[in-house]
Design a protein around this motif. Structure first.
Motif, PDB file in Angstrom:
ATOM      1  N   PRO A  29     -11.215   2.977   1.982  1.00  0.00           N
ATOM      2  CA  PRO A  29     -11.768   3.628   3.173  1.00  0.00           C
ATOM      3  C   PRO A  29     -11.796   2.741   4.415  1.00  0.00           C
ATOM      4  O   PRO A  29     -11.899   3.251   5.529  1.00  0.00           O
ATOM      5  CB  PRO A  29     -13.186   4.030   2.746  1.00  0.00           C
ATOM      6  N   GLN A  30     -11.659   1.440   4.259  1.00  0.00           N
ATOM      7  CA  GLN A  30     -11.634   0.532   5.416  1.00  0.00           C
ATOM      8  C   GLN A  30     -10.214   0.193   5.869  1.00  0.00           C
ATOM      9  O   GLN A  30     -10.023  -0.666   6.732  1.00  0.00           O
ATOM     10  CB  GLN A  30     -12.370  -0.781   5.099  1.00  0.00           C
ATOM     11  N   ALA A  31      -9.226   0.857   5.317  1.00  0.00           N
ATOM     12  CA  ALA A  31      -7.826   0.509   5.629  1.00  0.00           C
ATOM     13  C   ALA A  31      -7.518   0.589   7.121  1.00  0.00           C
ATOM     14  O   ALA A  31      -6.859  -0.299   7.666  1.00  0.00           O
ATOM     15  CB  ALA A  31      -6.868   1.396   4.837  1.00  0.00           C
ATOM     16  N   GLU A  32      -8.019   1.622   7.790  1.00  0.00           N
ATOM     17  CA  GLU A  32      -7.740   1.751   9.229  1.00  0.00           C
ATOM     18  C   GLU A  32      -8.352   0.596  10.015  1.00  0.00           C
ATOM     19  O   GLU A  32      -7.747   0.116  10.978  1.00  0.00           O
ATOM     20  CB  GLU A  32      -8.245   3.091   9.773  1.00  0.00           C
ATOM     21  N   GLU A  33      -9.538   0.140   9.610  1.00  0.00           N
ATOM     22  CA  GLU A  33     -10.144  -1.025  10.275  1.00  0.00           C
ATOM     23  C   GLU A  33      -9.260  -2.251  10.107  1.00  0.00           C
ATOM     24  O   GLU A  33      -9.069  -3.021  11.046  1.00  0.00           O
ATOM     25  CB  GLU A  33     -11.527  -1.324   9.698  1.00  0.00           C
ATOM     26  N   ARG A  34      -8.743  -2.457   8.891  1.00  0.00           N
ATOM     27  CA  ARG A  34      -7.861  -3.610   8.647  1.00  0.00           C
ATOM     28  C   ARG A  34      -6.586  -3.488   9.475  1.00  0.00           C
ATOM     29  O   ARG A  34      -6.111  -4.454  10.057  1.00  0.00           O
ATOM     30  CB  ARG A  34      -7.496  -3.720   7.158  1.00  0.00           C
ATOM     31  N   MET A  35      -6.012  -2.286   9.522  1.00  0.00           N
ATOM     32  CA  MET A  35      -4.799  -2.072  10.322  1.00  0.00           C
ATOM     33  C   MET A  35      -5.064  -2.364  11.789  1.00  0.00           C
ATOM     34  O   MET A  35      -4.252  -3.020  12.451  1.00  0.00           O
ATOM     35  CB  MET A  35      -4.306  -0.631  10.172  1.00  0.00           C
ATOM     36  N   ALA A  36      -6.194  -1.889  12.289  1.00  0.00           N
ATOM     37  CA  ALA A  36      -6.534  -2.101  13.698  1.00  0.00           C
ATOM     38  C   ALA A  36      -6.737  -3.588  13.999  1.00  0.00           C
ATOM     39  O   ALA A  36      -6.330  -4.075  15.061  1.00  0.00           O
ATOM     40  CB  ALA A  36      -7.781  -1.299  14.066  1.00  0.00           C
TER      41      ALA A  36
END
Length: 182
Positions: A29-36
């Protein structure tokens, strides 16, 4: 891990459609944060960023070109000077100019993030490795969805993600986490 100054960040299919509930339960669920975080770091260092956008051939797809799902999520809209590759199949190299763009720019290292791990991420990383690019897949900056296996058994997104990463690691790419890059 030593990255070249021109190591490219490849962001795969960060479009609005990937958030559609019909795709089912997902992992990381934190993948988008890591990508950003990775995207911000690449922009800060003026390293090359390539956004991959899926334009589906299927009208029932979340990435069908004639609806809003095909658009990039706001935090992943390509910036000025960043590359854009549009694809119609999972592999970002197939039928696109991605390899030529990378070769022309002298880019030999790729850091791949995005969705779905078992589909476009895995297909693109396999081809990248086969073409001789030094390839890293960032496991906590990718995610996938629950899926039935070939025999009809339900597999959790975590299991599907883990198997895809296992398929890639050591043969086509090196699987790492974002902390190792940041």
């Amino acid at each position: 891990m030593e990255l070249d100054a021109n190591a490219a960040l490849i962001l795969i299919d960060q479009q609005q459609g990937i958030l559609h509930p019909k795709l089912g339960p997902r992992n990381n669920p934190q993948a988008e944060e890591r990508m950003a975080e990775l995207l911000a770091r690449w922009r800060q260092a003026a390293r090359p960023v390539i956004h991959v956008q899926h334009l589906s051939r299927s009208p029932d797809s979340v990435f069908w070109p004639e609806q809003s799902g095909v658009e990039f999520q706001p935090q992943f809209v390509p910036g000025v000077g960043e590359g854009l590759i549009q694809k119609q199949v999972p592999d970002a190299f197939s039928g696109t100019g991605l390899e030529g763009l990378l070769r022309k720019a002298g880019i030999g290292q790729l850091v791949i993030v995005g969705v779905a791990t078992h589909n476009s991420v895995e297909a693109t990383a396999r081809t990248a490795g086969n073409l001789g690019f030094a390839t890293w897949v960032v496991e906590d900056a990718c995610y996938t969805f629950d899926k039935l296996d070939f025999f009809g058994r339900p597999r959790s997104a975590h299991e599907v993600h883990g198997m895809s990463l296992g398929n890639l690691h050591g043969e086509y790419a090196t699987v790492i986490n974002s902390a190792e890059l940041l």
